[in-house]
Structures are given as C-alpha cells and as structure tokens.
Design a protein around this motif. Structure first.
Motif, PDB file in Angstrom:
ATOM      1  N   HIS A 270      19.324 -36.483 -46.067  1.00 47.48           N
ATOM      2  CA  HIS A 270      18.591 -36.049 -44.872  1.00 47.48           C
ATOM      3  C   HIS A 270      19.133 -36.681 -43.593  1.00 47.48           C
ATOM      4  CE1 HIS A 270      14.835 -34.943 -47.494  1.00 47.48           C
ATOM      5  NE2 HIS A 270      15.945 -34.378 -47.902  1.00 47.48           N
TER       6      HIS A 270
ATOM      7  N   ARG B 211      20.306 -31.832 -41.196  1.00 51.55           N
ATOM      8  CA  ARG B 211      19.659 -30.661 -41.787  1.00 51.55           C
ATOM      9  C   ARG B 211      20.330 -29.408 -41.254  1.00 51.55           C
ATOM     10  NH1 ARG B 211      15.050 -31.295 -44.652  1.00 51.55           N
ATOM     11  NH2 ARG B 211      14.169 -33.359 -44.754  1.00 51.55           N
TER      12      ARG B 211
ATOM     13  N   ARG C 283      17.301 -22.606 -44.987  1.00 51.89           N
ATOM     14  CA  ARG C 283      16.366 -23.645 -44.549  1.00 51.89           C
ATOM     15  C   ARG C 283      16.599 -24.881 -45.400  1.00 51.89           C
ATOM     16  NH1 ARG C 283      16.701 -20.802 -41.120  1.00 51.89           N
ATOM     17  NH2 ARG C 283      15.214 -19.411 -40.157  1.00 51.89           N
TER      18      ARG C 283
ATOM     19  N   ALA D 289      12.985 -29.133 -48.769  1.00 56.83           N
ATOM     20  CA  ALA D 289      11.951 -30.130 -48.460  1.00 56.83           C
ATOM     21  C   ALA D 289      12.044 -31.269 -49.462  1.00 56.83           C
ATOM     22  CB  ALA D 289      10.574 -29.471 -48.519  1.00 56.83           C
TER      23      ALA D 289
ATOM     24  N   ASP E 251      11.778 -35.681 -50.503  1.00 60.26           N
ATOM     25  CA  ASP E 251      12.384 -36.973 -50.245  1.00 60.26           C
ATOM     26  C   ASP E 251      13.650 -37.092 -51.085  1.00 60.26           C
ATOM     27  OD1 ASP E 251      12.868 -39.557 -49.536  1.00 60.26           O
ATOM     28  OD2 ASP E 251      11.121 -40.411 -50.527  1.00 60.26           O
TER      29      ASP E 251
END
Length: 195
Positions: free
Chosen positions: A124, A127, A180, A183, A185
């Motif tokens: 991350h 993105r 996209r 999502a 962690d």
C-alpha cells in the motif's frame, strides 16, 4: 491517468510483434494525451515506445542514471530528461511521476521494475494501476508463477488483483482505468502456530 510509466526491454526481442506493440502503445499514449514516463533509453523497446510517443505528438519524460548517459544510451529527443545517480533513484523518480504502470515484454530489468512496483502496491505504498501488456502470451508463464505462489501460500489470493492484463494497448488501458486497488491490510494475520 495523465502519465504512465512503461517498463520494457533495452532489447527488441526476436519477433516483430514486440516492436509493433511498443509502437502501438506509444502512439496510443500520445493520442490519449498520456505522458510517457520511461527509463530514458534510446535502445530496444525503450527507444521504440519513446519514438512512437514523440512521433505522434506526445510527451516523453525520461529518467536515466548518469552511468547510462556516459555510455551514450540516453534518448536525445525526450521532452524532458532527468539524470539521476542510481538505478534505485531512477525507479523512485519514475514511480513518483507516473499515475500508472505498464510492463511491455522485457528481461531482468523489466521484471525487477515490475516486481518492485507490485511489491509497493502490495504494501500500500501506492494505489496506482499496474498492467501487463501480454503480447502474444509473453506474460503467461509469469502469471502462472504468480498463481503458483498464491497456491503455495506466499502471495495472498487478493494480490492477484494488483495487476491487470491486456492483449492490446487499448484493452489494457481500459482495464487499468476500471481497476480499483484491493482493500485490506497487507500484514498477514498470525497463524495459531505463530501466536
């Protein structure tokens, strides 16, 4: 996306289709007013994608280490050229400038750049969309290896979604625009044996 970093070979490969795909990508970037960000070289697919972008009226922002300038590998027609002190600095500068990444066929350097940017996506740190231009199945063995790493528990299944695959530049850009970021962690949960 207003800028895309293209990772590609400093060689042209053995088949004309690789050159043709690099030319098609460069032309499409110019037509869609997307700035090319690339390694600043004028040889192999690097030079071809830059020439095609510039010939179609587009912008090409190069980032090249000083030792490559000394070996006269620098593209002389770039819209803008940033000379840096190392390969590490080069990758960071290209990543900062780009809003997305595309890997054309290439060798060790291309895979190094691709996997570093995939790792940054997994962590991350960015993105941004990442695409593989799968020219005549060039990336099929790599995609199979990534699936094998998922099967063996070294890559999370959702991280297969860190990159898009397209057979043509137009299809790949469309997939990247629709992409996209996954999502979740990046830190894996502790297993019972670890806790």
């Amino acid at each position: 996306m207003k800028s895309i970093c293209v990772f590609c070979g400093a060689r042209s490969g053995t088949r004309p289709v690789y050159r043709q795909s690099a030319m098609a990508l460069g032309k499409l970037l110019a037509e869609q007013n997307i700035e090319l960000v690339w390694g600043g070289g004028d040889i192999g697919l690097m030079g071809i994608v830059a020439d095609a972008t510039l010939d179609a009226g587009g912008r090409a922002f190069g980032v090249i280490p000083d030792f490559m300038v000394e070996r006269e590998l620098q593209h002389r027609g770039a819209t803008e050229m940033l000379v840096v002190d190392s390969m590490h600095t080069r990758k960071a500068a290209m990543a900062d400038r780009a809003e997305g990444f595309i890997a054309l066929p290439g060798g060790y350097g291309t895979l190094d750049e691709l996997f570093e940017i995939l790792t940054w996506g997994q962590l991350h740190i960015h993105r941004k969309p990442i695409g593989l231009l799968n020219v005549e199945g060039f990336y099929e063995p790599l995609i199979a290896m990534v699936r094998h790493m998922v099967k063996e528990g070294f890559v999370k299944p959702e991280n297969l979604d860190l990159f898009c695959v397209g057979e043509t530049p137009a299809a790949l850009l469309a997939a990247m625009r629709a992409w996209r970021a996954p999502a979740g962690d990046w830190v894996p949960p502790l297993s019972a044996s670890q806790g």
